[in-house]
Write a protein that holds these residues in place. Structure first.
Motif, PDB file in Angstrom:
ATOM      1  N   GLN B 119       0.825  -1.207   0.000  1.00 30.52           N
ATOM      2  CA  GLN B 119       0.000   0.000   0.000  1.00 30.52           C
ATOM      3  C   GLN B 119       0.854   1.250   0.000  1.00 30.52           C
ATOM      4  O   GLN B 119       0.572   2.224  -0.705  1.00 30.52           O
ATOM      5  N   GLU B 120       1.918   1.228   0.792  1.00 33.13           N
ATOM      6  CA  GLU B 120       2.790   2.397   0.848  1.00 33.13           C
ATOM      7  C   GLU B 120       3.415   2.670  -0.493  1.00 33.13           C
ATOM      8  O   GLU B 120       3.454   3.805  -0.960  1.00 33.13           O
ATOM      9  N   LEU B 121       3.921   1.594  -1.117  1.00 33.05           N
ATOM     10  CA  LEU B 121       4.579   1.784  -2.402  1.00 33.05           C
ATOM     11  C   LEU B 121       3.585   2.264  -3.453  1.00 33.05           C
ATOM     12  O   LEU B 121       3.916   3.093  -4.294  1.00 33.05           O
ATOM     13  N   GLU B 122       2.384   1.737  -3.366  1.00 36.69           N
ATOM     14  CA  GLU B 122       1.376   2.174  -4.324  1.00 36.69           C
ATOM     15  C   GLU B 122       1.062   3.645  -4.131  1.00 36.69           C
ATOM     16  O   GLU B 122       0.906   4.395  -5.093  1.00 36.69           O
ATOM     17  N   ALA B 123       0.989   4.074  -2.884  1.00 33.22           N
ATOM     18  CA  ALA B 123       0.726   5.484  -2.614  1.00 33.22           C
ATOM     19  C   ALA B 123       1.852   6.351  -3.166  1.00 33.22           C
ATOM     20  O   ALA B 123       1.614   7.410  -3.750  1.00 33.22           O
ATOM     21  N   GLU B 124       3.084   5.875  -2.997  1.00 30.39           N
ATOM     22  CA  GLU B 124       4.229   6.619  -3.513  1.00 30.39           C
ATOM     23  C   GLU B 124       4.150   6.721  -5.027  1.00 30.39           C
ATOM     24  O   GLU B 124       4.335   7.801  -5.602  1.00 30.39           O
ATOM     25  N   TYR B 125       3.864   5.604  -5.653  1.00 29.65           N
ATOM     26  CA  TYR B 125       3.733   5.559  -7.106  1.00 29.65           C
ATOM     27  C   TYR B 125       2.677   6.548  -7.554  1.00 29.65           C
ATOM     28  O   TYR B 125       2.880   7.323  -8.505  1.00 29.65           O
ATOM     29  N   ILE B 271       1.822  11.343  11.435  1.00 31.14           N
ATOM     30  CA  ILE B 271       2.816  11.109  10.398  1.00 31.14           C
ATOM     31  C   ILE B 271       2.529  12.040   9.234  1.00 31.14           C
ATOM     32  O   ILE B 271       1.460  12.011   8.667  1.00 31.14           O
ATOM     33  N   PRO B 272       3.497  12.852   8.883  1.00 33.25           N
ATOM     34  CA  PRO B 272       3.253  13.762   7.766  1.00 33.25           C
ATOM     35  C   PRO B 272       3.394  13.026   6.451  1.00 33.25           C
ATOM     36  O   PRO B 272       3.966  11.958   6.385  1.00 33.25           O
ATOM     37  N   ALA B 273       2.885  13.614   5.449  1.00 35.40           N
ATOM     38  CA  ALA B 273       3.165  13.211   4.073  1.00 35.40           C
ATOM     39  C   ALA B 273       2.662  11.833   3.677  1.00 35.40           C
ATOM     40  O   ALA B 273       3.045  11.341   2.653  1.00 35.40           O
ATOM     41  N   GLN B 274       1.863  11.182   4.457  1.00 29.90           N
ATOM     42  CA  GLN B 274       1.407   9.878   3.963  1.00 29.90           C
ATOM     43  C   GLN B 274      -0.016   9.568   4.382  1.00 29.90           C
ATOM     44  O   GLN B 274      -0.489   9.986   5.409  1.00 29.90           O
ATOM     45  N   VAL B 275      -0.625   8.796   3.593  1.00 35.10           N
ATOM     46  CA  VAL B 275      -1.976   8.377   3.925  1.00 35.10           C
ATOM     47  C   VAL B 275      -1.880   7.173   4.824  1.00 35.10           C
ATOM     48  O   VAL B 275      -1.280   6.173   4.478  1.00 35.10           O
TER      49      VAL B 275
END
Lengths: 510, 419
Positions: B119-125, B271-275
């Motif tokens: 999920q994190e990587l997908e959000a980054e992408y 946590i900043p900057a992330q969903v």
């Protein structure tokens, strides 16, 4: 705002669970019969309006009884001198008689407790803490020069407990004194099942810097870290009802002169001996196969193993966080400078001013990050470090229980052998050998009984200790979490202040 | 795994202040990420007579944008304008690599950890994807807003021609040629910059732009480092919160468990900057608490400022390029004057020298005229963009700080209240 829905939903579900738990044991203390000196404390329990809770049985009773015990001890100075030795058994004699009277009762009620419910933690009993002692470690002072130098800390105790001669007093102690105290307490209590709080760790590197006289940021931080760790160590030690009354602890806190604890030096022969013993213990632990008859111990041991692993990982993550926050603070400062330069070269006046303001805001934020990193560190990282060491002590106590069991089993096996030998001797015509064998058997029987008693004793003590430890943990974590959240609140408030001051500047650009 | 990713985008706030003009409106309405290329759907609405329809869409790839940009740069007629900087190439390499590593390591981690990392990587992408779309859109909007460039024929073909433009990316030889061209150009640039300008305005702009460009570069680099540190700290907080969650699970139904879950909840929210909504759903903290959390878009306040700086790094370079072209034209003009004087003195090839001097003069004056206006526009645009961005930055920071404060205070009151 319309955020009232936010209020305590998770708390309510928890309350539900706890109330159910309480209903499970309505009046266990009333059931078992009360005898002799135990009657006084039992009254305390039943009049406790909150209903009998498992922990109140353990905390109130032992404290009251030990108060009686120590009063007797403090009046008798020769006996007290005996207790100041490093030997294990003499120290606990004054305490065992009352416990042995009370153990049957506690044991009985205890079993009832465990058959009724799993070992839940219950909220603190109201006003259960008749505990009024506060210790501060302050004023680190360098004494001496060169490699023989050391830091002396002022230990101030403020208390209203009767066991102390005065209400407020202070003494000067050095680090090896703390270690000496711990080693004495450990040798007296660990093997009987008491969780003795571990002392802060030695640090040859850190100390050498201080000795050599480097007056820089890192050595100041080191001293501050150590001071704070020593303070936590002493507070934990005195929070333990048994250790608080220990004469070594009292002497440590009160007397102005303390014999130098030489055997705590890292590279001394005693130190080496300790290391060898530790290694031997580790090997032994692997070879002891204990038949665990009590599921509680198995469960708890597993829990502590898991907790140990998780806490270590957590500790590592928190240290990484502290590191990254410091890095963030540095990078924010660099960015602030860069933004200031950009503002200087911008030829539109209002924008230039706004960019300079931005630079200032970022600089202040950098300081905030720095402070936050400190908070992270001092609150969390140190607490976690303490707990990792505490859990090692807890595991040590469990190990001692295994050793005690082993001893008991060994003497039982020896008794068996002797009995077989005696049986064989019966058929020979050696009356004096037979007599000797019979004597040996008698002796061994005594040993076996003692071994069994010791094992039961340590098991009970451990149960008590673990429950106390778990309560303390809740208290510790709660107070740290509250402090941490408060520090976060402050950070957010500051951030709001800074950005609110900046916003009109940004809007003023035209 | 990440074969296709389609995003429907609404009109977004772009970080350059542009007059939206009903006669020509361009935007990227859709984008599709395939294995190694991104397909942008360029959507145009126009009342100009040049187009066959008033509203239409075509699909374009990155190489076609570059082709368009280069055609502007190479067009002598546009020498006097600031050519809108080309959008950077979509770069999913890092993300793709991480995703691949994750796929390889699937067996070695728990299902929970795997899903979370995925999920994190997908959000980054997704974040990188959104950014590249925005950059391409800004380029098109700048062209559409420019009074001269918007009339360019190539631009119209780009917008309207619904077949593949058959523009291939540069091959190695061409890339090498470009590289040498750039080397020559920067050497020449230094030479030209050394010539003192007669016009005060341009002389001032030259020194200003040089310094400004360097400082924007520095600020952009520093803000990137700051964001990276922030992300590292956020990752740590994420890990810590997960551990607290695990530890709390070890002590189910106890006070410690509740405490730790609260802490978890607070940490995740900060946590900043992330969903982080998905992770929160893993705990069983009450659901209406979760609704209060706004999903934080990956492009948060830090990234806004960083993007602005990066954009103005490119724009200031484009402005510098304009000044270079003008400088070059000035040098050529002066040289042509000298050549004319020489020719007149020798009385040979005078006509030739005269025409060439005329040409240079004309070219120089044309550039100077438009350059002045361009540079003034650049400043206006820049000031407006910074203003908008700084105001938004401050407002976002305030919003989040206030939200966090409220959350923390309600947490504290619950924790303190139940002793």
């Amino acid at each position: 705002m319309a955020d009232t829905a936010r209020d305590p939903p998770p708390e309510q579900t928890d309350f539900q669970e706890l109330e159910d738990g309480e209903d499970l044991f309505p009046e266990p203390a009333a059931a078992p019969e009360q005898s002799g000196p135990a009657s006084l404390p039992a009254e305390d329990v039943s009049t406790n309006s909150n209903g009998p809770k498992q922990d109140s049985l353990f905390d109130d009773d032992p404290e009251d009884l030990f108060a009686e015990a120590t009063e007797e001890v403090s009046l008798d100075s020769p006996e007290r001198d005996v207790l100041l030795s490093d030997g294990p058994s003499p120290a606990i004699t004054p305490i065992t008689p009352p416990t042995s009277v009370i153990t049957p009762r506690i044991g009985h009620a205890h079993d009832d407790m465990f058959t009724h419910s799993s070992f839940d933690e219950i909220e603190e009993e109201e006003g259960g803490d008749s505990f009024d002692i506060h210790i501060a470690v302050s004023d680190p002072e360098k004494v001496g020069d060169g490699m023989n130098a050391y830091m002396a800390y002022k230990v101030t105790t403020k208390t209203s407990l009767s066991v102390f001669k005065q209400g407020e007093f202070s003494v000067k102690r050095r680090f090896s004194d703390f270690l000496g105290l711990h080693s004495k307490l450990a040798s007296k209590y660990l093997h009987v099942g008491y969780i003795v709080p571990p002392a802060p760790e030695k640090s040859i590197v850190g100390m050498t810097k201080v000795k050599v006289g480097k007056e820089d940021q890192s050595s100041n931080e080191f001293v501050e870290k150590r001071r704070s760790a020593l303070e936590r160590y002493l507070m934990r030690t005195v929070k333990h009802p048994v250790l608080l009354k220990d004469p070594d602890v009292l002497q440590f806190l009160e007397s102005s002169e303390l014999p130098r604890a030489v055997s705590t030096q890292a590279l001394s022969s005693a130190g080496l001996l300790r290391m060898v013993n530790k290694a031997a213990d580790a090997v032994n632990k692997m070879t002891i196969k204990m038949n665990e008859s009590d599921a509680w111990f198995e469960e708890k041991q597993q829990q502590f193993e898991n907790l140990d692993i998780q806490l270590r990982k957590l500790h590592a993550s928190v240290e990484s966080l502290v590191c990254h926050r410091k890095e963030l603070s540095v990078n924010t400062a660099l960015f602030a400078k860069s933004a200031a330069m950009l503002g200087n070269s911008e030829d539109h006046t209002a924008l230039s001013r706004a960019l300079s303001q931005l630079a200032e805001v970022e600089e202040k934020i950098d300081q905030l990050h720095q402070d936050q990193a400190n908070a992270d560190f001092y609150l969390f990282s140190e607490l976690l470090g303490d707990y990792v060491r505490l859990i090692t002590a807890v595991k040590g106590v469990f190990d001692h229980r295994m050793k005690t069991w082993q001893k008991w089993q060994d003497s039982q096996m020896l008794l068996q052998k002797k009995r077989e030998a005696e049986a064989k001797l019966q058929f020979t015509n050696k009356p004096d050998k037979l007599q000797q064998a019979k004597d040996e058997i008698k002796e061994l029987e005594g040993k076996v009984q003692q071994g069994e008693r010791d094992f039961e004793q340590i098991s009970k003590t451990i149960r008590k200790e673990v429950s106390r430890f778990e309560k303390e943990r809740v208290k510790d974590f709660k107070s740290v979490i509250i402090k941490y959240l408060e520090s976060l609140v402050q950070t957010q408030q500051q951030l709001i202040k800074y950005w609110e001051a900046f916003l009109p500047e940004a809007k003023a650009i035209s | 795994m990440m074969g296709y990713l389609s995003v429907s985008l609404q009109p977004r706030a772009v970080n350059v202040d542009l007059q939206t003009d009903a006669t020509l409106q361009v935007d990227i309405s859709d984008a599709l990420s395939e294995r190694d290329k991104v397909k942008f759907t360029v959507h145009t609405k126009s009342t100009l007579p040049n187009f066959k329809q008033s509203e239409f869409s075509v699909v374009r790839q990155h190489e076609e944008f570059i082709w368009l940009h280069d055609s502007f740069v190479e067009n002598e007629d546009y020498a006097g304008y600031i050519i809108p900087p080309a959008p950077p190439r979509p770069d999913f390499d890092a993300s793709r690599e991480k995703l691949q590593k994750l796929g390889e390591g699937e067996g070695s981690m728990t299902k929970e950890e795997f899903t979370k990392m995925k999920q994190e990587l997908e959000a980054e992408y997704l974040a990188i994807f959104k950014k590249t779309v925005a950059m391409h859109e800004v380029f098109l909007c700048r062209v559409a807003a420019h009074p001269v460039l918007r009339k360019d024929l190539n631009f119209h073909v780009f917008l309207e021609y619904n077949q593949d433009l058959s523009v291939r990316g540069k091959n190695k030889k061409e890339k090498l040629e470009d590289f040498f061209k750039n080397v020559v150009k920067s050497a020449d640039g230094v030479l030209v910059a050394g010539v003192k300008d007669v016009d005060d305005f341009f002389e001032h702009e030259k020194t200003f732009l040089l310094e400004y460009h360097n400082r924007v570069k520095d600020a952009s680099a520093k803000s990137d480092r700051m964001i990276r540190s922030h992300k590292n700290a956020a990752d740590d907080i994420n890990r810590i919160a997960s551990f607290f969650l695990k530890v709390s699970e070890l002590f189910e139904k106890t006070r410690v468990s509740t405490l730790l879950r609260w802490l978890c909840f607070v940490l995740f929210h900060l946590i900043p900057a992330q969903v982080k909504v998905e992770q929160l759903l893993m705990t069983d903290v009450s659901s209406h608490l979760l609704q209060k959390i706004e999903a934080r878009v990956a492009a948060d306040e830090d990234l806004k400022l960083a993007d602005l700086l990066k954009y103005y790094l490119r724009e200031s370079q484009a402005a510098k390029d304009l000044l270079y072209r003008r400088g070059r034209a000035l040098v050529d003009y002066e040289n042509a004057n000298k050549a004319l004087d020489k020719a007149r003195a020798k009385n040979r090839d005078v006509l030739q020298a005269e025409t060439s001097q005329q040409l240079c003069c004309h070219k120089f004056e044309k550039i100077s005229e438009s350059a002045k206006q361009e540079l003034i526009d650049f400043k206006t645009r820049r000031v407006a963009a910074f203003r908008k961005n700084l105001v938004e930055l401050a407002e976002l920071e305030l919003k989040h700080a206030k939200g966090n404060l409220q959350l923390l205070q309600s947490c504290l009151s619950v924790l303190k209240g139940d002793t």
